[in-house]
Design a protein around this motif. Structure first.
Motif, PDB file in Angstrom:
ATOM      1  N   CYS A  67     -26.224  -5.849   5.214  1.00 23.16           N
ATOM      2  CA  CYS A  67     -26.202  -4.487   6.185  1.00 23.16           C
ATOM      3  C   CYS A  67     -24.371  -4.305   6.720  1.00 23.16           C
ATOM      4  O   CYS A  67     -24.449  -4.517   7.188  1.00 23.16           O
ATOM      5  N   LEU A  68     -23.889  -3.095   6.130  1.00 27.13           N
ATOM      6  CA  LEU A  68     -22.600  -2.592   6.821  1.00 27.13           C
ATOM      7  C   LEU A  68     -22.211  -1.813   7.950  1.00 27.13           C
ATOM      8  O   LEU A  68     -22.962  -0.522   6.700  1.00 27.13           O
ATOM      9  N   SER A  69     -22.405  -1.982   9.145  1.00 25.87           N
ATOM     10  CA  SER A  69     -22.856  -0.416   9.678  1.00 25.87           C
ATOM     11  C   SER A  69     -21.335  -0.614   9.927  1.00 25.87           C
ATOM     12  O   SER A  69     -20.513  -0.742  10.128  1.00 25.87           O
ATOM     13  N   SER A  70     -20.984   1.487   9.696  1.00 30.55           N
ATOM     14  CA  SER A  70     -19.734   1.474  10.535  1.00 30.55           C
ATOM     15  C   SER A  70     -19.371   3.201  11.072  1.00 30.55           C
ATOM     16  O   SER A  70     -20.458   3.414  11.300  1.00 30.55           O
ATOM     17  N   ILE A  71     -18.198   3.189  11.069  1.00 31.36           N
ATOM     18  CA  ILE A  71     -18.701   4.330  11.990  1.00 31.36           C
ATOM     19  C   ILE A  71     -17.340   5.334  11.978  1.00 31.36           C
ATOM     20  O   ILE A  71     -16.314   4.334  11.360  1.00 31.36           O
ATOM     21  N   ALA A  72     -17.763   6.960  10.956  1.00 29.62           N
ATOM     22  CA  ALA A  72     -16.239   7.102  10.547  1.00 29.62           C
ATOM     23  C   ALA A  72     -15.349   8.029  11.721  1.00 29.62           C
ATOM     24  O   ALA A  72     -15.826   8.832  12.104  1.00 29.62           O
ATOM     25  N   VAL A  73     -13.836   8.370  10.867  1.00 29.55           N
ATOM     26  CA  VAL A  73     -13.473   8.959  12.461  1.00 29.55           C
ATOM     27  C   VAL A  73     -12.404   9.106  11.712  1.00 29.55           C
ATOM     28  O   VAL A  73     -11.612   8.271  10.783  1.00 29.55           O
ATOM     29  N   ALA A  74     -11.618  10.204  12.619  1.00 32.49           N
ATOM     30  CA  ALA A  74     -10.236  11.056  11.982  1.00 32.49           C
ATOM     31  C   ALA A  74      -9.524  11.375  12.621  1.00 32.49           C
ATOM     32  O   ALA A  74      -9.821  11.357  14.571  1.00 32.49           O
ATOM     33  N   GLN A  75      -7.684  11.395  13.025  1.00 31.29           N
ATOM     34  CA  GLN A  75      -7.327  11.264  13.838  1.00 31.29           C
ATOM     35  C   GLN A  75      -7.350  12.682  15.111  1.00 31.29           C
ATOM     36  O   GLN A  75      -7.339  13.986  14.044  1.00 31.29           O
ATOM     37  N   ALA A  76      -7.565  12.168  16.009  1.00 33.90           N
ATOM     38  CA  ALA A  76      -7.125  13.712  16.992  1.00 33.90           C
ATOM     39  C   ALA A  76      -8.448  14.146  16.819  1.00 33.90           C
ATOM     40  O   ALA A  76      -9.116  15.190  17.016  1.00 33.90           O
ATOM     41  N   ALA A  77     -10.006  13.729  16.890  1.00 31.18           N
ATOM     42  CA  ALA A  77     -11.021  14.206  16.500  1.00 31.18           C
ATOM     43  C   ALA A  77     -12.461  13.312  16.773  1.00 31.18           C
ATOM     44  O   ALA A  77     -12.038  12.119  16.839  1.00 31.18           O
ATOM     45  N   PRO A  78     -13.569  13.476  17.966  1.00 28.30           N
ATOM     46  CA  PRO A  78     -14.163  12.530  17.254  1.00 28.30           C
ATOM     47  C   PRO A  78     -14.810  12.210  16.545  1.00 28.30           C
ATOM     48  O   PRO A  78     -14.386  12.369  15.419  1.00 28.30           O
ATOM     49  N   PRO A  79     -15.842  11.084  16.368  1.00 32.33           N
ATOM     50  CA  PRO A  79     -16.034  10.806  15.218  1.00 32.33           C
ATOM     51  C   PRO A  79     -16.883  11.282  14.404  1.00 32.33           C
ATOM     52  O   PRO A  79     -18.344  12.281  15.185  1.00 32.33           O
ATOM     53  N   LEU A  80     -17.443  11.159  13.211  1.00 32.87           N
ATOM     54  CA  LEU A  80     -17.780  11.863  12.247  1.00 32.87           C
ATOM     55  C   LEU A  80     -18.809  11.618  11.847  1.00 32.87           C
ATOM     56  O   LEU A  80     -20.139  12.883  11.898  1.00 32.87           O
ATOM     57  N   CYS A  81     -19.182  10.204  11.623  1.00 32.24           N
ATOM     58  CA  CYS A  81     -20.428   9.826  11.898  1.00 32.24           C
ATOM     59  C   CYS A  81     -20.650   8.618  11.530  1.00 32.24           C
ATOM     60  O   CYS A  81     -19.810   7.314  11.728  1.00 32.24           O
ATOM     61  N   CYS A  82     -21.954   8.004  12.128  1.00 34.43           N
ATOM     62  CA  CYS A  82     -22.369   6.542  11.702  1.00 34.43           C
ATOM     63  C   CYS A  82     -23.131   6.057  10.148  1.00 34.43           C
ATOM     64  O   CYS A  82     -23.728   7.025   9.414  1.00 34.43           O
ATOM     65  N   THR A  83     -22.634   5.133   9.678  1.00 36.65           N
ATOM     66  CA  THR A  83     -23.468   4.773   8.438  1.00 36.65           C
ATOM     67  C   THR A  83     -23.875   2.991   8.138  1.00 36.65           C
ATOM     68  O   THR A  83     -23.522   2.881   8.477  1.00 36.65           O
ATOM     69  N   GLN A  84     -24.534   2.752   7.613  1.00 35.66           N
ATOM     70  CA  GLN A  84     -25.252   1.701   7.221  1.00 35.66           C
ATOM     71  C   GLN A  84     -25.598   1.787   5.687  1.00 35.66           C
ATOM     72  O   GLN A  84     -26.139   2.038   5.358  1.00 35.66           O
ATOM     73  N   VAL A  85     -24.787   0.939   5.212  1.00 34.93           N
ATOM     74  CA  VAL A  85     -24.371   0.354   3.917  1.00 34.93           C
ATOM     75  C   VAL A  85     -25.841  -0.889   3.469  1.00 34.93           C
ATOM     76  O   VAL A  85     -25.244  -1.393   3.671  1.00 34.93           O
ATOM     77  N   TYR A  86     -26.311  -0.653   2.172  1.00 36.68           N
ATOM     78  CA  TYR A  86     -27.162  -2.017   2.275  1.00 36.68           C
ATOM     79  C   TYR A  86     -26.797  -2.032   0.703  1.00 36.68           C
ATOM     80  O   TYR A  86     -27.159  -0.964  -0.472  1.00 36.68           O
ATOM     81  N   ALA A  87     -26.776  -3.626   0.310  1.00 34.57           N
ATOM     82  CA  ALA A  87     -26.529  -3.530  -1.246  1.00 34.57           C
ATOM     83  C   ALA A  87     -26.791  -5.147  -1.406  1.00 34.57           C
ATOM     84  O   ALA A  87     -26.702  -5.438   0.187  1.00 34.57           O
ATOM     85  N   GLN A  88     -27.081  -5.664  -2.541  1.00 30.61           N
ATOM     86  CA  GLN A  88     -27.856  -7.127  -2.842  1.00 30.61           C
ATOM     87  C   GLN A  88     -26.714  -7.831  -2.139  1.00 30.61           C
ATOM     88  O   GLN A  88     -25.722  -7.939  -2.239  1.00 30.61           O
ATOM     89  N   ARG A  89     -27.180  -9.181  -1.383  1.00 30.74           N
ATOM     90  CA  ARG A  89     -26.145 -10.672  -1.566  1.00 30.74           C
ATOM     91  C   ARG A  89     -24.927 -10.665  -2.232  1.00 30.74           C
ATOM     92  O   ARG A  89     -23.774 -10.779  -2.174  1.00 30.74           O
ATOM     93  N   ASP A  90     -25.408 -10.141  -3.290  1.00 36.58           N
ATOM     94  CA  ASP A  90     -23.974 -10.413  -4.825  1.00 36.58           C
ATOM     95  C   ASP A  90     -22.578 -10.358  -5.031  1.00 36.58           C
ATOM     96  O   ASP A  90     -21.554 -10.383  -4.995  1.00 36.58           O
TER      97      ASP A  90
END
Length: 243
Positions: free
Chosen positions: A124-147
């Motif tokens: 599970c990779l957790s990340s936050i989306a940001v854009a210049q001179a703006a508040p964070p847009l979203c939080c995302t958790q991506v799930y994928a197989q270990r492979d």
């Protein structure tokens, strides 16, 4: 109307506004002029202008025209989805900042909620989306197989790319279908802090299942947006045969 084409037109107009080609307070070219400039239909131009309207860049009044109101988007972005390719049409300067990576074996609860296989190994990779001179847009958790774990380092190297796209590129896979679920949620204290939003305020949760042509699951993305930073636009067309 070609959905990718209107996104391209909108992106170019946004760039023109940002670099001063269309200064704040000026009028954009007329619809007819834009049709000639980009070689597209009036419907495509109107859809592109709607993108700018949704981001607070322009206003539109009859007998006046489309006026530039701001040089950069307000806090969020508008996304019109009609194909898999449209998911790449995000905020122009959006970047993903990785917050955490966890490896786990899916239990029954996770499998039921996310459509995973119980007992399988995932990350599970957790990340936050940001854009210049703006508040964070979203939080995302991506799930994928270990492979698919090698894409974690690639995500650090290419922060502008979604994880599903990196899996496609690195492993030679192809996304054929995306199943999408959308519902309203309240922002928890942890999410509100990360997104610089108010605790308990409204949010939009989107869960997307990325599948190959044979139905195999490539990845699952769980994204939460503050209510004022994202607009999901869909178009419904009447089936004329149905009357």
């Amino acid at each position: 109307m070609n959905p990718t084409r209107y996104a391209t037109v909108a992106k170019d107009l946004m760039a023109g506004i940002a670099n001063g080609r269309y200064p704040v307070g000026s009028l954009l070219p007329t619809e007819h002029e834009l049709c000639d400039l980009y070689g597209v239909s009036r419907h495509t131009v109107r859809a592109a202008i709607d993108q700018l309207l949704g981001q607070g860049l322009v206003s539109r009044r009859k007998r006046v025209g489309t006026r530039v109101e701001a040089s950069s988007p307000r806090g969020g972005y508008t996304q019109s989805l009609a194909s898999v390719a449209d998911l790449a049409q995000l905020a122009p300067d959006q970047r993903w900042q990785i917050r955490d990576v966890q490896h786990f074996v899916a239990d029954l609860g996770q499998a039921a909620r996310l459509g995973l296989v119980p007992g399988e190994h995932y990350f599970c990779l957790s990340s936050i989306a940001v854009a210049q001179a703006a508040p964070p847009l979203c939080c995302t958790q991506v799930y994928a197989q270990r492979d698919y774990g090698e894409v974690i380092e690639r995500a650090r190297e290419q922060p502008e790319q979604p994880i599903a796209r990196l899996i496609e590129q690195h492993y030679g896979r192809a996304i054929a279908v995306i199943d999408q679920q959308v519902r309203a949620v309240a922002l928890t204290a942890e999410l509100a802090h990360a997104l610089k939003a108010q605790v308990g305020s409204a949010g939009l949760q989107i869960i997307r299942h990325y599948r190959e042509e044979n139905g195999d699951l490539m990845a699952v993305a769980e994204t939460i947006h503050p209510h004022d930073r994202f607009t999901l636009v869909t178009q419904l067309r009447r089936d004329r045969a149905a009357g």
